[in-house]
Motif scaffolding. Structure first.
Motif, PDB file in Angstrom:
ATOM      1  N   LEU A  36       0.824  -1.207   0.000  1.00  0.00           N
ATOM      2  CA  LEU A  36       0.000   0.000   0.000  1.00  0.00           C
ATOM      3  C   LEU A  36       0.861   1.261   0.000  1.00  0.00           C
ATOM      4  O   LEU A  36       0.539   2.237  -0.695  1.00  0.00           O
ATOM      5  N   ALA A  37       1.957   1.259   0.767  1.00  0.00           N
ATOM      6  CA  ALA A  37       2.855   2.419   0.785  1.00  0.00           C
ATOM      7  C   ALA A  37       3.407   2.672  -0.615  1.00  0.00           C
ATOM      8  O   ALA A  37       3.462   3.814  -1.081  1.00  0.00           O
ATOM      9  N   ARG A  38       3.786   1.597  -1.305  1.00  0.00           N
ATOM     10  CA  ARG A  38       4.369   1.735  -2.647  1.00  0.00           C
ATOM     11  C   ARG A  38       3.339   2.211  -3.672  1.00  0.00           C
ATOM     12  O   ARG A  38       3.706   2.783  -4.687  1.00  0.00           O
ATOM     13  N   LYS A  39       2.058   1.978  -3.406  1.00  0.00           N
ATOM     14  CA  LYS A  39       0.994   2.469  -4.292  1.00  0.00           C
ATOM     15  C   LYS A  39       0.619   3.920  -3.980  1.00  0.00           C
ATOM     16  O   LYS A  39      -0.219   4.494  -4.661  1.00  0.00           O
ATOM     17  N   GLY A  40       1.181   4.470  -2.879  1.00  0.00           N
ATOM     18  CA  GLY A  40       0.812   5.822  -2.467  1.00  0.00           C
ATOM     19  C   GLY A  40      -0.506   5.879  -1.704  1.00  0.00           C
ATOM     20  O   GLY A  40      -1.070   6.954  -1.500  1.00  0.00           O
ATOM     21  N   PHE A  41      -1.000   4.715  -1.279  1.00  0.00           N
ATOM     22  CA  PHE A  41      -2.292   4.624  -0.598  1.00  0.00           C
ATOM     23  C   PHE A  41      -2.376   5.520   0.644  1.00  0.00           C
ATOM     24  O   PHE A  41      -3.412   6.133   0.915  1.00  0.00           O
ATOM     25  N   THR A  58      -4.643   5.652  11.917  1.00  0.00           N
ATOM     26  CA  THR A  58      -4.658   6.199  10.571  1.00  0.00           C
ATOM     27  C   THR A  58      -4.887   5.060   9.578  1.00  0.00           C
ATOM     28  O   THR A  58      -5.087   3.920   9.975  1.00  0.00           O
ATOM     29  N   GLY A  59      -4.865   5.382   8.291  1.00  0.00           N
ATOM     30  CA  GLY A  59      -4.953   4.339   7.269  1.00  0.00           C
ATOM     31  C   GLY A  59      -6.326   4.165   6.668  1.00  0.00           C
ATOM     32  O   GLY A  59      -6.544   3.250   5.876  1.00  0.00           O
ATOM     33  N   CYS A  60      -7.281   5.048   7.019  1.00  0.00           N
ATOM     34  CA  CYS A  60      -8.618   4.995   6.421  1.00  0.00           C
ATOM     35  C   CYS A  60      -8.693   6.018   5.293  1.00  0.00           C
ATOM     36  O   CYS A  60      -8.532   7.210   5.545  1.00  0.00           O
ATOM     37  N   PRO A  61      -8.942   5.565   4.049  1.00  0.00           N
ATOM     38  CA  PRO A  61      -9.002   6.518   2.938  1.00  0.00           C
ATOM     39  C   PRO A  61     -10.143   7.525   3.072  1.00  0.00           C
ATOM     40  O   PRO A  61     -10.071   8.619   2.518  1.00  0.00           O
ATOM     41  N   ASN A  62     -11.181   7.189   3.846  1.00  0.00           N
ATOM     42  CA  ASN A  62     -12.320   8.099   4.055  1.00  0.00           C
ATOM     43  C   ASN A  62     -12.072   9.092   5.185  1.00  0.00           C
ATOM     44  O   ASN A  62     -12.841  10.027   5.365  1.00  0.00           O
ATOM     45  N   GLY A  63     -11.026   8.846   5.991  1.00  0.00           N
ATOM     46  CA  GLY A  63     -10.718   9.725   7.111  1.00  0.00           C
ATOM     47  C   GLY A  63     -11.670   9.573   8.282  1.00  0.00           C
ATOM     48  O   GLY A  63     -11.707  10.416   9.166  1.00  0.00           O
ATOM     49  N   THR A  64     -12.429   8.474   8.305  1.00  0.00           N
ATOM     50  CA  THR A  64     -13.459   8.288   9.336  1.00  0.00           C
ATOM     51  C   THR A  64     -13.313   6.997  10.128  1.00  0.00           C
ATOM     52  O   THR A  64     -14.013   6.794  11.113  1.00  0.00           O
ATOM     53  N   GLY A  65     -12.447   6.098   9.687  1.00  0.00           N
ATOM     54  CA  GLY A  65     -12.327   4.794  10.345  1.00  0.00           C
ATOM     55  C   GLY A  65     -13.235   3.747   9.726  1.00  0.00           C
ATOM     56  O   GLY A  65     -13.313   2.628  10.209  1.00  0.00           O
ATOM     57  N   THR A  66     -13.926   4.099   8.630  1.00  0.00           N
ATOM     58  CA  THR A  66     -14.891   3.184   8.026  1.00  0.00           C
ATOM     59  C   THR A  66     -14.372   2.479   6.782  1.00  0.00           C
ATOM     60  O   THR A  66     -15.044   1.614   6.240  1.00  0.00           O
ATOM     61  N   SER A  69      -8.417  -0.520   2.036  1.00  0.00           N
ATOM     62  CA  SER A  69      -7.949  -0.607   0.656  1.00  0.00           C
ATOM     63  C   SER A  69      -8.890  -1.530  -0.122  1.00  0.00           C
ATOM     64  O   SER A  69      -9.788  -2.138   0.459  1.00  0.00           O
ATOM     65  N   ASP A  70      -8.643  -1.649  -1.427  1.00  0.00           N
ATOM     66  CA  ASP A  70      -9.460  -2.570  -2.233  1.00  0.00           C
ATOM     67  C   ASP A  70      -8.905  -3.992  -2.200  1.00  0.00           C
ATOM     68  O   ASP A  70      -9.431  -4.882  -2.854  1.00  0.00           O
ATOM     69  N   LEU A  71      -7.860  -4.211  -1.396  1.00  0.00           N
ATOM     70  CA  LEU A  71      -7.288  -5.554  -1.240  1.00  0.00           C
ATOM     71  C   LEU A  71      -8.105  -6.311  -0.185  1.00  0.00           C
ATOM     72  O   LEU A  71      -8.736  -5.705   0.677  1.00  0.00           O
ATOM     73  N   PRO A  72      -8.092  -7.664  -0.251  1.00  0.00           N
ATOM     74  CA  PRO A  72      -8.874  -8.428   0.742  1.00  0.00           C
ATOM     75  C   PRO A  72      -8.330  -8.253   2.155  1.00  0.00           C
ATOM     76  O   PRO A  72      -7.145  -7.966   2.336  1.00  0.00           O
ATOM     77  N   ASP A  73      -9.200  -8.421   3.146  1.00  0.00           N
ATOM     78  CA  ASP A  73      -8.772  -8.358   4.541  1.00  0.00           C
ATOM     79  C   ASP A  73      -7.751  -9.463   4.821  1.00  0.00           C
ATOM     80  O   ASP A  73      -7.723 -10.488   4.139  1.00  0.00           O
ATOM     81  N   HIS A  97     -10.121 -11.406  11.791  1.00  0.00           N
ATOM     82  CA  HIS A  97      -9.479 -11.438  10.474  1.00  0.00           C
ATOM     83  C   HIS A  97      -9.984 -10.316   9.574  1.00  0.00           C
ATOM     84  O   HIS A  97     -10.306 -10.526   8.410  1.00  0.00           O
ATOM     85  N   SER A  98     -10.063  -9.095  10.130  1.00  0.00           N
ATOM     86  CA  SER A  98     -10.617  -7.971   9.373  1.00  0.00           C
ATOM     87  C   SER A  98      -9.634  -6.825   9.168  1.00  0.00           C
ATOM     88  O   SER A  98     -10.011  -5.779   8.658  1.00  0.00           O
ATOM     89  N   ALA A  99      -8.361  -7.009   9.554  1.00  0.00           N
ATOM     90  CA  ALA A  99      -7.368  -5.952   9.325  1.00  0.00           C
ATOM     91  C   ALA A  99      -7.178  -5.775   7.818  1.00  0.00           C
ATOM     92  O   ALA A  99      -7.171  -6.751   7.065  1.00  0.00           O
ATOM     93  N   ASN A 100      -7.040  -4.514   7.388  1.00  0.00           N
ATOM     94  CA  ASN A 100      -6.873  -4.256   5.968  1.00  0.00           C
ATOM     95  C   ASN A 100      -5.796  -3.205   5.731  1.00  0.00           C
ATOM     96  O   ASN A 100      -4.712  -3.528   5.256  1.00  0.00           O
ATOM     97  N   SER A 101      -6.062  -1.941   6.050  1.00  0.00           N
ATOM     98  CA  SER A 101      -5.079  -0.882   5.824  1.00  0.00           C
ATOM     99  C   SER A 101      -4.900   0.018   7.041  1.00  0.00           C
ATOM    100  O   SER A 101      -3.907   0.729   7.132  1.00  0.00           O
ATOM    101  N   GLN A 102      -5.845   0.004   7.972  1.00  0.00           N
ATOM    102  CA  GLN A 102      -5.750   0.904   9.115  1.00  0.00           C
ATOM    103  C   GLN A 102      -4.808   0.342  10.174  1.00  0.00           C
ATOM    104  O   GLN A 102      -4.799  -0.851  10.441  1.00  0.00           O
TER     105      GLN A 102
END
Length: 155
Positions: A36-41, A58-66, A69-73, A97-102
């Motif tokens: 994700l870092a390499r994609k600029g996510f 951090t790590g929520c593209p919406n800035g809300t915690g909701t 990324s588009d990658l699987p958890d 098993h729900s960690a993704n990008s945050q």
């Protein structure tokens, strides 16, 4: 000397933060963060949930915690590494098993999280900058990750 392939460079609105990645603890989580870092996510993503004496999330593209990324958890990689000051760990929902990008960075000891959240790194430089991140749930006009890169790509 730190391994540049396993070091993250975060430029935040409060200054630079270096994070040592721990593929020995959580190889899939480290791989995800680097991908994700390499994609600029993470670039321009807010620290949306910052609790005094606990952690900055951090790590929520919406800035809300909701969002994520588009990658699987990810499957959880819980380990025995303690949640102490400077530790970086993956945020998730109530489902293990729900960690993704945050992710979050601990300001202080949070040992009640041990073996329930996946530790994947630790701040090695710039923790004073993490301490300056604006607090709130949600944060008004939050601090942000300006850019997040793998050190090997920065050269």
């Amino acid at each position: 000397m730190a391994d540049p392939e396993n070091t993250l460079v975060l430029e935040t609105t409060k200054g630079r933060v270096l994070i040592e990645l721990r593929p020995d603890l959580a190889p899939k989580h480290v791989e995800r963060i680097k991908t994700l870092a390499r994609k600029g996510f993470y670039d321009n993503v807010a620290f949306h949930r910052v609790i005094e004496g606990f952690m900055a999330q951090t790590g929520c593209p919406n800035g809300t915690g909701t969002g994520g990324s588009d990658l699987p958890d990810l499957q959880a990689e819980f380990n025995a590494e303690p949640h102490v000051r400077g530790v970086c760990s993956m945020a998730r929902t109530n489902y293990p098993h729900s960690a993704n990008s945050q992710f979050f960075i601990c300001f202080d000891d949070a040992r009640f999280l041990d073996k329930q959240y996946t530790v994947w790194g630790k701040v090695t430089e710039g923790m004073d900058n993490v301490d300056k991140i604006k607090r709130g749930e949600p944060v008004r006009e939050p601090d942000r990750i300006v850019s997040m890169k793998v050190q090997a790509d920065v050269a």
